[in-house]
Design an enzyme around this catalytic site. Structure first.
Site, PDB file in Angstrom:
ATOM      1  N   HIS A   1       0.864  -1.268   0.107  1.00 21.09           N
ATOM      2  CA  HIS A   1      -0.027   0.109  -0.073  1.00 21.09           C
ATOM      3  C   HIS A   1       0.797   1.228   0.074  1.00 21.09           C
ATOM      4  CE1 HIS A   1      -3.677   2.172   1.258  1.00 21.09           C
ATOM      5  NE2 HIS A   1      -2.903   3.003   1.474  1.00 21.09           N
ATOM      6  N   GLU A   2       1.781   1.432   0.844  1.00 19.33           N
ATOM      7  CA  GLU A   2       2.726   2.427   1.051  1.00 19.33           C
ATOM      8  C   GLU A   2       3.442   2.646   0.047  1.00 19.33           C
ATOM      9  OE1 GLU A   2       1.880   4.630   3.082  1.00 19.33           O
ATOM     10  OE2 GLU A   2       0.674   3.477   4.210  1.00 19.33           O
TER      11      GLU A   2
ATOM     12  N   HIS B   1       1.445   4.441  -2.785  1.00 20.41           N
ATOM     13  CA  HIS B   1       2.031   5.768  -2.715  1.00 20.41           C
ATOM     14  C   HIS B   1       3.009   6.408  -3.062  1.00 20.41           C
ATOM     15  CE1 HIS B   1      -1.794   6.943  -0.752  1.00 20.41           C
ATOM     16  NE2 HIS B   1      -1.661   5.949   0.425  1.00 20.41           N
TER      17      HIS B   1
ATOM     18  N   GLU C   1      -4.583   7.957  -3.000  1.00 17.94           N
ATOM     19  CA  GLU C   1      -5.132   6.739  -2.727  1.00 17.94           C
ATOM     20  C   GLU C   1      -5.418   5.666  -3.855  1.00 17.94           C
ATOM     21  OE1 GLU C   1      -5.004   6.452   0.397  1.00 17.94           O
ATOM     22  OE2 GLU C   1      -6.234   4.672   1.060  1.00 17.94           O
TER      23      GLU C   1
END
Lengths: 497, 497
Positions: A264-265, A268, A294
C-alpha cells in the site's frame, strides 16, 4: 519573464525545502527518535512549518504570480511552467485567505482535542469529546467561511485534500455507489465464508519484511530513492523526488497486515518517485489529490496485490519462505483468505468489499454535521443506525463507533474521508484504462512482471505530479468524467466469481 | 528588561532550532538516507544554515544585546542570564565581522578543495593541492583579518574552536609538552613491545555493539535521550538537550576500534546530556570549546576505558562475550594490547602516547604557514622532518603525510587541531581534580560504578555548558590555569608502569 519565473521558483523551492526538512524531522520522530527528543522536536517542526508558511504567503509571492499570470496563459495549459504558476496561484489564494490567527487557534485546539481523544477513546467517553467536537465544528465552519461563495459549506474543506471536488458531486457519486454496494455485499455474504485461519499463524518479522521488500522492488519501488522502516502507523513521506520513504509494521501472528501495508505505502511512494524530476522542489512535485494518491496505494495493494494472477506467481515463493505455515495451504484457500469479506466495526481493518461503506458513513455524517441537519448529541446514534443499515452490524459502545477515527478529533470536520473511496473508484478506472492500452498486463503480472503497468502509470498518472487536478487527470486519461462503473464491475467480477 | 530578555531568548531559540533541524538532516544523511536523497539534502541543509545565520546576525539581535548589556553586568558573572547574554554577544560580534561574501566564497572554495582532496589523496598528488592550499591560506588570513588587533594571525581562528585561547600560550604549552613527550616516548620504546594480536581476531559486530552499549549505559550515557547508529566516521550530534546521539563503526577483525569509538563518542555525548536543562535551545546548550569537549571523550575513552581498574572489572565480561577469541588471553596481555605504544604515520590510528605528537606537528606547521615562515612548497618536507624528529618515522609519500587529514583541505588552515591535545591535557587535569574530591573513584570504577565520577563531571564540567570559556572553567574547577603536569604524570605513571 524568465527572471520573474526564476524568482518565483527560488521562493517556492525554499518553501518546499522547509516543508521537506520538517518532514525529515517528522520521519525521525516516528522511526528512531529517543523519547527525550519529543519536546524540542514539536517546537522545531512548528518553526519550520511557520517559516515555510510565512515565506509562501508573503505578498512578494503574490506580486510574482500577478506578474507571471499573462505569461502563464500565453504558454497554454500543458506547459510545465504554466502548470507550476497555475498550481502555485491556487495554493497561494487558498493560503492567504485563512487568517494566521485562525490557523493558530485551529492548531492549538487540534492538539488539545487529539490529546483528549486518546484518553476518551480508551474510556469510551463520548460525553467528554462532545464539547470539543462542538468547537471543532465551529472552527471547521469558520475555516470554510474563509472561502465565501461556496455551493456547500464542505466544499472548501474537501478542496484542501481533493482540489476541484465538490460536496454535491461526491455525494451523488457516493449515493450511487452505496446503492449498489449494499445489495452486492448482501449477495456476497450469502456465499459460505472464506477460511482465513492460515493467515493467523506465526510469521517471523524478518521473513515478512524480506518478502514484502522483494515484492515492492519488483513492482517498481526504487530503494535507491527510498527506504522502508518500522512505525506504529505505516505512512509514506517524501523529502525530495530522490528520497521517498515508506514505513510499515508487522504482526508476528498475522500475515495480512505487514505485507499489504508495505505494498500500500509502496503504491503511494511509486506515485511520488514517478513524478517528472524537473518538478523537484516545486508545488508540482506532489501527488495531485488525496483521491489520486489513494488510487495508487489501493491499485497496487488490492487490484494487483490481492489478485489471483499475482498470487499464481508469488504464492509458491511465499510458501517457500513460510513452509511450516503455508506448506499445507492451497493457493485457492490462501487467495480466499486474503480476500475474505466480513462486515466489521473498524474501518482500518475492513476488507476491500466493505471498506467504502465505512468511508461513506463518515462522509455523509460530516456533511450533515456541517449543514446542521445532524446534531452532535445524535451523532453516536446516527453512526450506529448507518452501520446497522449498511453493514448489518453496529457497535454498542462509542469506542469502536464514533470515537474510532482520529480525523474528527484532530481539528477539522470535513474533507478528510472522501479521498479513500475516491481512491478505490479511481484505482479500478485507471487500471481498466491501462488494460485497454495493454491487454497483456494481467498475464505479465502472472509472471511477476510489472514493467508495462508501472510504465503506463508513470507516464499517465505519476509524471504530471500536481500539474493537473484529479478531475483534469481523469478526463485526460480516460476521456471522460469520473465514473464508478469500472469499480463496481471489478468488485462484482472479483467477489461474485 | 524581562521582555527584552524574552525577545532575545525567542530569537536565539529559533536560531538554535534551525541549526538543530539542520543537524537532524545531517545525521540522517550519514546514517539512513538513500543515495537519491543527496542533491536535495545538501540544498536543504544549506538553506537551514543560511536562515539561522541571517536571523542571528540581524541588527535586531545586536540591539537587544545592547539593551541588555547593563542588565547582564548588574547580574554578576555567575548568573545564567548574564552568561547567556555574554556568550550571545561574543558569538554575535564574531558573526557580524565576517562578510557574508567571504563566508560564501570560503564555503565554495572549501567544497571544491575537499572534492579535489578526495582524489588527490588517493593519487598521492600534493602538486594538485598546492595551489588549492595557497588559496585556502589566503582565505584563512582574510578570515583572521576580519578580527583586527590580534596578537597572532592564528588567534581569531583558534578562537572559533577554543574561545579565549591564543597562539602564543598554546604554542608555549605545546612546546613544553613536546619537550617532555619525545624523550618519554624514547624511554617507553626501550621496553619490549606489547603483543596486541589478540585484538586482531574475528569479533562479530552484534556482540561488539552490545558490549559497548552496555558499558556506556553503565558509564552514564542516557539512551532515553540518545541512541547509537552506524556511520563511516563516528561522531556525536545533538538536536536538543533531550536528544544527543552518537554513531560508531565496527571492524569485524579488530576489537580496538568499535568499542573505544563508542566510549569516545559517549564521552562527548555525556557532556551535552549533562548540560543544565534550563539552557535548552540557547547558546549555552553546547560544550564550551573543542578542547573541553575532547577532554570528555578522551577522559572516558582513555583515562577510564583504557585503565587497568576498568578492565579488572570488565575483562571477565568481555571474555564471556568472546570466549573463543579471548578465553586464552590473560587480563594483563589484553591490557597491554589496548595500550600498545607504537609510532605510526596516521594520527587517527595513533596510540594514546604518540597521539599528541601528531597533533602538535600539525599545529606548529599551520602556525608557520599562516605566519609565512614556512612556504607551501616546503610543507611536505617539513612534515617529514618533524615526523622523523618526533616519532622516529616518516612517510615517503604524501598520502600518509601532509595529505592525510581533511582539515586543511576543507577550507581553513588554523584552529582545528589544538583542541585534540588541549583535550588530552584537560582530561588528566579534570580527572585529577575529581580524584582529589573523591579518592574512591578508581575503586568504584573497579566495581563498574561510575556514578561518583559522572556526578562530579556533571556538576563541575557538564552543567555549565558554554557559560564559562575553557580557561574560566579550568580556573573555576582547579583554582589555577591550565597545566600539563597532571597529564604528564598520568602518562608517565601509565606507560612507565
Amino acid at each position: 519573464m524568465n527572471k520573474k519565473l526564476d524568482e518565483l521558483k527560488n521562493r517556492l523551492r525554499e518553501v518546499e525545502d522547509l516543508n521537506n526538512a520538517s518532514a525529515v524531522l517528522g520521519w525521525d520522530q516516528a522511526t528512531y527518535m529517543p523519547p527525550g527528543g519529543a519536546p524540542a522536536r514539536g517546537r522545531q517542526m512548528a518553526l519550520l512549518s511557520r517559516l515555510a508558511h510565512e515565506r509562501f504567503i508573503d505578498p512578494a509571492t503574490g506580486r510574482l504570480l500577478d506578474d507571471l499570470q499573462a505569461h502563464a496563459e500565453s504558454l497554454g495549459p500543458d506547459d510545465d511552467d504554466a502548470g507550476l504558476i497555475r498550481k502555485a496561484r491556487r495554493d497561494y489564494e487558498k493560503s492567504i485567505r485563512v487568517p494566521p490567527q485562525l490557523l493558530a487557534e485551529l492548531s492549538e485546539h487540534g492538539a488539545l482535542s487529539y490529546q483528549a481523544w486518546t484518553e476518551a477513546r480508551a474510556a469510551n467517553d463520548y460525553a467528554t469529546m462532545r464539547p470539543m467536537l462542538e468547537k471543532t465544528l465551529d472552527y471547521s465552519r469558520r475555516l470554510a467561511d474563509c472561502f465565501p461563495g461556496y455551493d456547500h459549506i464542505a466544499d472548501p474543506l474537501i478542496d484542501f485534500a481533493d482540489e476541484g471536488m465538490k460536496a454535491v458531486s461526491v455525494r451523488a457519486l457516493f449515493a450511487e455507489l452505496r446503492a449498489q454496494l449494499v445489495p452486492l455485499l448482501r449477495q456476497i455474504l450469502e456465499q459460505p465464508p472464506a477460511d482465513d485461519s492460515c493467515l493467523y499463524r506465526t510469521y517471523p518479522e524478518d521473513q515478512q519484511r524480506a518478502f514484502g521488500e522483494m515484492v515492492i522492488k519488483q513492482m517498481g519501488y526504487d530503494f535507491n530513492r527510498g527506504r522502508q522502516d518500522k512505525t506504529h502507523h505505516p505512512f509514506m513521506t517524501s523529502f525530495s523526488l530522490g528520497d521517498v520513504r515508506i514505513t510499515t509494521r508487522f504482526q508476528p501472528d498475522y500475515l495480512g497486515d505487514g505485507l499489504f501495508s508495505t505494498i500500500h505505502e509502496a503504491g503511494h511512494a511509486m506515485y511520488e518517485q514517478g513524478i517528472d524530476m524537473s518538478y523537484e522542489a516545486t508545488p508540482l512535485a506532489h501527488g495531485t489529490s488525496a483521491g489520486v494518491h489513494e488510487s495508487q496505494s489501493r491499485l497496487w495493494e488490492n487490484v494487483v496485490g490481492r489478485s489471483r494472477v499475482f498470487w499464481n506467481y508469488y504464492y509458491a515463493q511465499l510458501q517457500s519462505v513460510f513452509p511450516d505455515q503455508l506448506g499445507d495451504v492451497e493457493l485457492d484457500t490462501f487467495y480466499r483468505a486474503i480476500n475474505k469479506v466480513q462486515p466489521s466495526l473498524i474501518r482500518t481493518d475492513a476488507d476491500q468489499m466493505t471498506y467504502d461503506l465505512h468511508v461513506m458513513i463518515r462522509f455523509d455524517l460530516e456533511l450533515a454535521l456541517l449543514e446542521g441537519t445532524l446534531a452532535l448529541d445524535d451523532l453516536p446514534e446516527a453512526w450506529r443506525a448507518r452501520y446497522q443499515s449498511d453493514l448489518g452490524i453496529a457497535s454498542e459502545d462509542d469506542r469502536d463507533g464514533v470515537l474510532q477515527d482520529v480525523h474528527w478529533f484532530a481539528g477539522v470536520i470535513g474533507g478528510a474521508f472522501q479521498g479513500y473511496t475516491m481512491g478505490n473508484i479511481m484505482s479500478a478506472l485507471f487500471y481498466r484504462q491501462a488494460l485497454t492500452a495493454h491487454p497483456e498486463i494481467p498475464a505479465q503480472i502472472g509472471r511477476g512482471e510489472f514493467g508495462t503497468l508501472h510504465g503506463w502509470l508513470r507516464e499517465n498518472i505519476y509524471r504530471p505530479g500536481a500539474k493537473y487536478t484529479a478531475n483534469e487527470l481523469v478526463e485526460r486519461v480516460t476521456g471522460g468524467p469520473l465514473t464508478i462503473e469500472p469499480y463496481l464491475a471489478y468488485l462484482r467480477g472479483k467477489f461474485l466469481d
